[in-house]
Design an enzyme around this catalytic site. Structure first.
Site, short mmCIF file in Angstrom:
data_model
loop_
_atom_site.label_atom_id
_atom_site.label_comp_id
_atom_site.label_asym_id
_atom_site.label_seq_id
_atom_site.Cartn_x
_atom_site.Cartn_y
_atom_site.Cartn_z
N ASP A 64 0.80 -1.23 0.00
CA ASP A 64 0.00 0.00 0.00
C ASP A 64 0.83 1.28 0.00
O ASP A 64 0.33 2.35 -0.33
CB ASP A 64 -0.95 0.02 1.22
CG ASP A 64 -0.21 -0.16 2.53
OD1 ASP A 64 1.02 -0.29 2.52
OD2 ASP A 64 -0.86 -0.18 3.59
N ASP A 119 4.08 -1.07 11.23
CA ASP A 119 3.62 0.26 10.87
C ASP A 119 3.04 0.88 12.13
O ASP A 119 2.26 0.24 12.84
CB ASP A 119 2.55 0.19 9.77
CG ASP A 119 2.29 1.58 9.22
OD1 ASP A 119 2.83 1.90 8.15
OD2 ASP A 119 1.58 2.36 9.89
N ARG A 379 -0.08 13.00 10.07
CA ARG A 379 1.25 13.57 10.33
C ARG A 379 1.52 14.75 9.41
O ARG A 379 1.19 14.67 8.22
CB ARG A 379 2.35 12.52 10.09
CG ARG A 379 2.29 11.44 11.12
CD ARG A 379 3.44 10.47 11.04
NE ARG A 379 3.34 9.62 12.21
CZ ARG A 379 3.70 8.35 12.26
NH1 ARG A 379 4.21 7.77 11.19
NH2 ARG A 379 3.56 7.67 13.36
N SER A 535 7.08 7.19 12.90
CA SER A 535 7.00 5.90 12.21
C SER A 535 7.68 4.76 12.97
O SER A 535 8.56 4.98 13.79
CB SER A 535 7.66 6.07 10.84
OG SER A 535 8.12 4.85 10.35
N ARG A 537 9.48 2.65 11.27
CA ARG A 537 10.49 2.18 10.32
C ARG A 537 11.81 1.85 11.01
O ARG A 537 12.44 2.71 11.62
CB ARG A 537 10.69 3.20 9.18
CG ARG A 537 11.16 4.57 9.60
CD ARG A 537 11.12 5.57 8.43
NE ARG A 537 9.75 5.97 8.15
CZ ARG A 537 9.38 7.19 7.75
NH1 ARG A 537 10.30 8.12 7.53
NH2 ARG A 537 8.13 7.49 7.53
C1 MIC Z 1 4.28 6.50 8.21
O1 MIC Z 1 3.11 6.85 8.29
O2 MIC Z 1 5.24 7.21 8.58
C2 MIC Z 1 4.57 5.13 7.65
C3 MIC Z 1 5.21 5.30 6.34
O3 MIC Z 1 3.38 4.43 7.48
C4 MIC Z 1 5.48 4.42 8.65
C5 MIC Z 1 6.04 3.16 8.18
C6 MIC Z 1 7.20 3.32 7.26
O4 MIC Z 1 8.04 4.19 7.45
O5 MIC Z 1 7.31 2.50 6.34
C7 MIC Z 1 4.85 4.17 10.02
O6 MIC Z 1 3.98 4.89 10.42
O7 MIC Z 1 5.32 3.28 10.75
FE1 SF4 Z 2 0.10 4.98 5.05
FE2 SF4 Z 2 1.44 5.68 7.25
FE3 SF4 Z 2 0.00 7.46 5.90
FE4 SF4 Z 2 -1.22 5.58 7.23
S1 SF4 Z 2 0.07 7.19 8.10
S2 SF4 Z 2 -1.70 6.24 5.17
S3 SF4 Z 2 0.14 3.86 6.99
S4 SF4 Z 2 1.84 6.39 5.17
#
Ligand code: MIC
Ligand code: SF4
Length: 643
Positions: A64, A119, A379, A535, A537
């Site tokens: 996704d 995530d 965010r 995140s 990550r």
């Molecule tokens: C985000 O919203 O920052 C992400 C991208 O979904 C991350 C995961 C990622 O960095 O791959 C998260 O929230 O953990």
């Molecule tokens: Fe995707 Fe992270 Fe954004 Fe949710 S907050 S839509 S999981 S990138």
């Protein structure tokens, strides 16, 4: 003494540890999820564990995040994950099927179960009474292999809701209000339970918006009771049998209780560049808007989209505003199409994007230079949109529509009367984009399909007793993982290529960091409060590891990032006296001796030979964490037979 909802689920899943706040507990994990941006790494790690098939009740691999395929990299990673899922017993949710959290809520989540996901917005599942937590990829890999998930037993906070939301005031405004009250650090070390009479007035998608955004509070997770509303939702998804009732005991004890009267709330907005920078929409009225984005795992449910379509119906968006709408799942998009709402959206001038994270993670739709972008996302960290000087505000779908129609920040109440939104009794169920795994008999013969972009992950070495290294970077409070390891369409395709990613590490704060860290060989980073928020990550730990970072010393850490550092074999240490932060300067020559003894006593001494001072550092690692650090990270520790 009575128990909270979270304590009840924890008690049922407790493998070891004491349920007293602050103690380490090990939990049995029923379900896992991954997405593609963290998934490639998690599956590479899972592979090294030598487990023939996942040992959870359910594990799902979603695609996704990295859906723009502007080269072979993302497509190769998708194919790799699909081949892993088929062989190792996971469900595979194809690109286009939707955002992991939205799809998981619709099709797989179950009240009373434990879920961890690679995530940070995995707590979305708390909207149907799951204990759902974000975790680093390696922790998810261990859980898939049947290992426990370790957390610090959280404190219990309760938000007591009374009243009922007025028209044009939404669950998103509740999330923004709690962020205004508690801040992005206010939930650290806590589980937030939503209760009180007002809960009954909130639908499952509204509850899920609130638990989703609880992540921004730094909370371990957020949870709602599982009640008649949950039952009706699961029945509409054809999963009535998954329902169980869950509520807290009348005499449950909470560490903090916050009261919110839903009837008194106003539309709220988070200003750049932090989700807790919250004011009323009214106070910013008239601010010109260039872009509006509706979607993300926070606000992309059918409920949200139907409201948006009803408000856009028969109207046209302002010529100077561009509006994107990303439905959260194939189910949502198909139902919008069937009922005609999609035509209303298209006729308004909106651009309909695919069912994916999209602009939320900078995968396209970046705003113009200095552009003001109103987003229904969770965010708004600096640079996350892909435009370095983009001004991102977080709002509800209603406030987003009001801005698209007027070209400026506008209180949505001015849109007139809110059309009545009827939710269907049955959702449209079509799981054809979820590919089941091969049978165990067939799995052996199946190949794993790898592309050239997949590089081995960095090797860590066992912890040494002394560390002499320069202070290569000093940063302030609330440094996010988007600062440490930025995302966006250009960089995300390299999530399985740590050497390539490393050139972008901390680039948002300091473009020379990567070069300097490499040149230093080994190094130490100094941070302020809430270091590593955002995140899950693990790249924000693996890339620094690759660049030679051996320790991070901060005033405090965000939960998932601290765990990721330990898993990578990087030592997270805190200042015994936070004021000592001011005594250190970038470039100082630092030294820590007797590390093994210090880990046991909980106190270490940092020597700064540049200024000839000594600073006390604290560390309160559990025996397991010490063993992981000494081994050189969780993968090494698991390799020693500790799954
Ligand atoms: C985000 O919203 O920052 C992400 C991208 O979904 C991350 C995961 C990622 O960095 O791959 C998260 O929230 O953990
Ligand atoms: Fe995707 Fe992270 Fe954004 Fe949710 S907050 S839509 S999981 S990138």
């Amino acid at each position: 003494m009575g128990l909270t909802i979270a304590q009840k689920i924890i008690k049922e899943h407790l493998i070891s540890g004491d349920m007293a706040a602050g103690s380490e507990i090990a939990l049995r994990i029923d379900q896992t999820l991954t997405q593609d941006a963290t998934g490639t790494m998690a599956y590479l790690e899972f592979e090294t564990m030598g487990v023939p098939r996942v040992r959870t009740e359910l594990s799902v691999a979603y695609i996704d995040h990295n859906t723009l395929q502007s080269g072979f990299e993302n497509a190769d990673d998708h194919r790799f994950i699909q081949s892993m899922a088929k062989k190792y017993g996971l469900q595979f949710s194809r690109p286009g099927n939707g955002i992991c959290h939205q799809v998981h809520l619709e099709r797989f989540g179950k009240p009373g179960k434990t879920l961890i996901g690679s995530d940070s917005h995995t707590p979305t599942g708390g909207g149907i009474g799951m204990l759902a937590m974000g975790a680093g990829g390696l922790d998810v890999a261990v859980a898939m292999g049947g290992g426990a998930y370790y957390i610090t037993m959280p404190k219990m906070y309760k938000v007591n809701l009374t009243g009922k939301l007025r028209d044009f005031v939404t669950a998103k405004d509740v999330s923004l209000e709690i962020l205004r009250i508690l801040s992005v650090k206010g939930g650290v070390g806590a589980i937030i339970e939503w209760g009180g009479e007002g809960v009954k007035t909130l639908s499952v998608p509204e509850r899920a918006t609130i638990t989703n955004m609880g992540t921004e509070l730094g909370a371990t997770t957020s949870i709602f009771p599982s009640d008649e509303v949950t039952k009706a939702f699961l029945e509409a998804e054809g999963r009535g049998e998954d329902y169980i009732e869950l509520s807290s005991d009348a005499d449950a004890v909470y560490d903090k209780i916050i009261d919110i009267d839903l009837s008194a709330l106003k539309p709220m907005i988070a200003c750049p560049h932090s989700p807790d920078n919250v004011v009323t929409v009214e106070s910013l009225k008239g601010t010109k808007v260039n872009q509006v984005c509706i979607g993300s795992c926070t606000n992309s449910s059918l409920f949200d989209m139907l409201k948006v379509a009803a408000l856009l119906k028969g109207k046209t968006i302002r010529p100077e505003v561009s509006l994107s709408i990303s439905p959260g799942s194939k189910q949502v998009l198909a139902m919008l199409a069937d009922c005609g709402a999609l035509s209303d959206i298209l006729a308004s001038g909106a651009r309909v994007l695919e069912c994916a994270c999209g602009p939320c993670i900078g995968m396209g739709f970046s705003p113009n230079s200095g552009g003001v972008s109103l987003r229904t996302f969770n965010r708004n960290f600096e640079g996350r949109s892909g435009t370095a000087d983009g001004q991102v505000y977080l709002v509800s779908p209603e406030t987003a529509v009001a801005a698209a129609l007027t070209g400026e920040i506008t209180d949505p109440v001015l849109l007139g009367s809110m059309p009545e939104i009827k939710m269907p009794e049955k959702f449209k169920i079509d799981d054809s984009a979820v590919i089941p795994p091969a049978s165990p008999e067939d799995a052996d013969r199946l190949p794993i399909l790898r592309g050239p972009n997949i590089k081995p992950f960095p090797d860590s070495k066992p912890l040494e007793d002394s560390l002499a290294a320069p202070l290569v970077l000093k940063v302030g409070d609330n440094i996010t993982t988007d600062h440490i390891m930025p995302a966006g369409a250009k960089i995300l395709p390299y999530r399985s290529n740590i050497p390539h990613l490393s050139q972008y590490c901390f680039a948002v704060c300091d473009e020379t960091f990567s070069e300097r860290a490499k040149a230093a060989g080994e190094s130490i980073i100094i941070g302020g409060n809430n270091y590593g928020q955002g995140s899950s990550r693990e790249h924000a730990a693996l890339v620094p590891l690759y660049l030679g970072v051996r320790a991070v010393i901060a005033k405090s850490f965000a939960r998932i990032h601290a765990a990721n550092l330990i898993n990578a074999g990087i030592v997270p240490l805190t200042f015994a006296d936070p004021d000592d932060y001011d005594k250190l300067a970038q470039g100082d020559a630092l030294r820590i001796d007797d590390i093994y003894a210090g880990l046991d006593s909980g106190s270490l001494t940092l020597k700064d030979s540049s200024s000839d001072i000594e600073i006390k550092l604290s560390c309160s690692f559990t025996d397991r964490q010490k063993a992981i650090l000494k081994a050189g990270g969780l993968l090494k520790y698991v390799g020693q037979g500790n799954l």
